[in-house]
Design an enzyme around this catalytic site. Sequence first.
Site, PDB file in Angstrom:
ATOM      1  N   SER A 104       0.844  -1.208   0.000  1.00 27.71           N
ATOM      2  CA  SER A 104       0.000   0.000   0.000  1.00 27.71           C
ATOM      3  C   SER A 104       0.873   1.249   0.000  1.00 27.71           C
ATOM      4  O   SER A 104       2.014   1.207   0.471  1.00 27.71           O
ATOM      5  CB  SER A 104      -0.866   0.014   1.261  1.00 27.71           C
ATOM      6  OG  SER A 104      -1.568   1.245   1.370  1.00 27.71           O
ATOM      7  N   TYR A 119      -2.774  -0.420  10.837  1.00 27.18           N
ATOM      8  CA  TYR A 119      -2.706  -1.004   9.483  1.00 27.18           C
ATOM      9  C   TYR A 119      -1.390  -0.701   8.761  1.00 27.18           C
ATOM     10  O   TYR A 119      -0.741  -1.613   8.234  1.00 27.18           O
ATOM     11  CB  TYR A 119      -3.890  -0.458   8.688  1.00 27.18           C
ATOM     12  CG  TYR A 119      -3.905  -0.753   7.212  1.00 27.18           C
ATOM     13  CD1 TYR A 119      -4.383  -1.962   6.720  1.00 27.18           C
ATOM     14  CD2 TYR A 119      -3.482   0.206   6.278  1.00 27.18           C
ATOM     15  CE1 TYR A 119      -4.436  -2.220   5.354  1.00 27.18           C
ATOM     16  CE2 TYR A 119      -3.531  -0.055   4.915  1.00 27.18           C
ATOM     17  CZ  TYR A 119      -4.009  -1.260   4.455  1.00 27.18           C
ATOM     18  OH  TYR A 119      -4.057  -1.510   3.106  1.00 27.18           O
TER      19      TYR A 119
HETATM   20  P1  NAD Z   1     -11.582  -6.054  -0.072  1.00 28.40           P
HETATM   21  O1  NAD Z   1     -12.366  -5.919   1.163  1.00 28.40           O
HETATM   22  O2  NAD Z   1     -12.312  -6.244  -1.343  1.00 28.40           O
HETATM   23  O3  NAD Z   1     -10.555  -7.266   0.039  1.00 28.40           O
HETATM   24  C1  NAD Z   1      -9.992  -7.705   1.245  1.00 28.40           C
HETATM   25  C2  NAD Z   1     -10.264  -9.192   1.351  1.00 28.40           C
HETATM   26  O4  NAD Z   1      -9.489  -9.713   2.425  1.00 28.40           O
HETATM   27  C3  NAD Z   1     -11.710  -9.527   1.688  1.00 28.40           C
HETATM   28  O5  NAD Z   1     -12.485  -9.705   0.531  1.00 28.40           O
HETATM   29  C4  NAD Z   1     -11.570 -10.825   2.477  1.00 28.40           C
HETATM   30  O6  NAD Z   1     -11.887 -11.939   1.676  1.00 28.40           O
HETATM   31  C5  NAD Z   1     -10.092 -10.912   2.821  1.00 28.40           C
HETATM   32  N1  NAD Z   1      -9.879 -11.122   4.252  1.00 28.40           N
HETATM   33  C6  NAD Z   1      -9.870 -10.210   5.245  1.00 28.40           C
HETATM   34  N2  NAD Z   1      -9.649 -10.820   6.425  1.00 28.40           N
HETATM   35  C7  NAD Z   1      -9.493 -12.139   6.158  1.00 28.40           C
HETATM   36  C8  NAD Z   1      -9.234 -13.286   6.957  1.00 28.40           C
HETATM   37  N3  NAD Z   1      -9.051 -13.200   8.283  1.00 28.40           N
HETATM   38  N4  NAD Z   1      -9.164 -14.491   6.350  1.00 28.40           N
HETATM   39  C9  NAD Z   1      -9.358 -14.597   5.018  1.00 28.40           C
HETATM   40  N5  NAD Z   1      -9.578 -13.557   4.207  1.00 28.40           N
HETATM   41  C10 NAD Z   1      -9.639 -12.347   4.775  1.00 28.40           C
HETATM   42  O7  NAD Z   1     -10.666  -4.758  -0.143  1.00 28.40           O
HETATM   43  P2  NAD Z   1      -9.423  -4.351  -1.063  1.00 28.40           P
HETATM   44  O8  NAD Z   1      -9.249  -2.917  -0.791  1.00 28.40           O
HETATM   45  O9  NAD Z   1      -9.556  -4.814  -2.433  1.00 28.40           O
HETATM   46  O10 NAD Z   1      -8.208  -5.103  -0.349  1.00 28.40           O
HETATM   47  C11 NAD Z   1      -7.298  -5.951  -1.017  1.00 28.40           C
HETATM   48  C12 NAD Z   1      -5.894  -5.627  -0.543  1.00 28.40           C
HETATM   49  O11 NAD Z   1      -5.537  -4.338  -1.025  1.00 28.40           O
HETATM   50  C13 NAD Z   1      -5.724  -5.576   0.965  1.00 28.40           C
HETATM   51  O12 NAD Z   1      -4.497  -6.215   1.305  1.00 28.40           O
HETATM   52  C14 NAD Z   1      -5.626  -4.096   1.254  1.00 28.40           C
HETATM   53  O13 NAD Z   1      -4.874  -3.824   2.410  1.00 28.40           O
HETATM   54  C15 NAD Z   1      -4.918  -3.628   0.016  1.00 28.40           C
HETATM   55  N6  NAD Z   1      -5.023  -2.189  -0.252  1.00 28.40           N
HETATM   56  C16 NAD Z   1      -6.241  -1.622  -0.479  1.00 28.40           C
HETATM   57  C17 NAD Z   1      -6.305  -0.263  -0.721  1.00 28.40           C
HETATM   58  C18 NAD Z   1      -7.611   0.433  -0.991  1.00 28.40           C
HETATM   59  O14 NAD Z   1      -7.632   1.672  -1.050  1.00 28.40           O
HETATM   60  N7  NAD Z   1      -8.713  -0.270  -1.161  1.00 28.40           N
HETATM   61  C19 NAD Z   1      -5.143   0.515  -0.738  1.00 28.40           C
HETATM   62  C20 NAD Z   1      -3.936  -0.093  -0.515  1.00 28.40           C
HETATM   63  C21 NAD Z   1      -3.879  -1.449  -0.265  1.00 28.40           C
END
Ligand code: NAD
Length: 296
Positions: free
Chosen positions: A188, A201
Site C-alpha cells: 500500500s 494497518y
Molecule cells: P476487499 O475488502 O475487497 O478485500 C480484502 C479481502 O481480504 C476480503 O475480501 C476478504 O476476503 C479478505 N480477508 C480479510 N480478512 C481475512 C481473513 N481473516 N481471512 C481470510 N480472508 C480475509 O478490499 P481491497 O481494498 O480490495 O483489499 C485488497 C488488498 O488491497 C488488501 O491487502 C488491502 O490492504 C490492500 N489495499 C487496499 C487499498 C484500498 O484503497 N482499497 C489501498 C492499498 C492497499
Amino acid sequence: MVDTVVHDPTKEYTSSTYPKQEQPAPGLQSRMTPIPNCGEQTYKGSGKLTGRKALITGGDSGIARAAAIAYAREGADVAISYLPYEQPDADEVKTLIENAGQKAVLIPGDLTNEGFCQQMIDQTVKALDGLDILVLSAGMQQAYESISDIPSNILIKHFETNVFSMYWIVKAALKHLPNGASIITTSSVEAYNPSPDLLAYSPTKSAIVAFTKGLAKQLIHQGIRVNSVAPGPIWTPLQIAGGQLQKNIAKFGQDTIYKRAGQPAELAAAYVLLASAESSYVTGQVYGVTGGIPIA
Ligand code: NAD
Ligand code: MG
C-alpha cells in the site's frame, strides 16, 4: 470492438462524492453504492496467462477480484479464498471465471488460522493440478482517531491477517511452486506515507514490503519471482467496513492529484504483468498504482 479513443485518466471512473455508507467488516461489495468496478464489463484478455494456475486470496471482492477476472480472461484457472461471510461476492466471481472458460475453485476460510492456510494450498494444488501464481491480497484495515483507541486484539489481528498469513501461505506453497512461478503481495501507499488514523494497518504494509523484497532475494535461486503491488485509495469494501473514518468516506480519494479514488479495474494490468513471463527480469519490486502518490 477495439477502443481507439484516447481517454483522460482523471476523467475516468469519477464519482463526485460517495454516499454515506457503512457495513460490518469484511463487507460485501454487492451492497456498496456505487458497486466497485472490477472490470467485469471491460477487461479483455489476450492469452498472457494461458495454462497458468493461480490462487488469489481475498479474490471475492475489490482489487483481488479484478485480478481474478483478468487472470481468467488471460487464460488461467483461478482459485480464490475469502471469508465465509463473503460467499455471495465469491459466487459472482466463480461465474465470471467460468464465463471466461476457465476453472474456478472457491475456498472459504480464515487466514489467521495457519492450519487453514496449509489446507487452502493443498486444496488449490489438488483442484488445479498445480500452482504457479500466488497472489496474496487478503487484508484488513480498521481506522482509529487515536493510538489509544486501538484494542490490542484488533492490533494483533491486523498483523495476523496482513502479515503472518503470508508466511504461512508461502511456507505451505513452496514445495508446489515450479521454476517460473510468481508471487505477488499487496502492500500500500500506507507503507510509505502512513495516515494518522491507520496506525494499526500501515505498519503491516511496511512489513509486507520488507517481506516481499527479502523473499525475492531468497527465492530467485529457485526461479521464483516475488513482487508487490502498492495501491493508492481504491473504492472497495475494506474502506466502507471500518477502513476509513466515516467522515472521510464522502471525499475518499479526492486528496490525490487525480482528485478521485481509483477503481479495482485499474489495478488488474499490474497483477497480470507481474504474473506473466513478460516481467521475467522483475523481482523484489513494488509497483505503485496510487493515483500519483509517491512510494519512494
Ligand atoms: P476487499 O475488502 O475487497 O478485500 C480484502 C479481502 O481480504 C476480503 O475480501 C476478504 O476476503 C479478505 N480477508 C480479510 N480478512 C481475512 C481473513 N481473516 N481471512 C481470510 N480472508 C480475509 O478490499 P481491497 O481494498 O480490495 O483489499 C485488497 C488488498 O488491497 C488488501 O491487502 C488491502 O490492504 C490492500 N489495499 C487496499 C487499498 C484500498 O484503497 N482499497 C489501498 C492499498 C492497499
Ligand atoms: Mg470481500
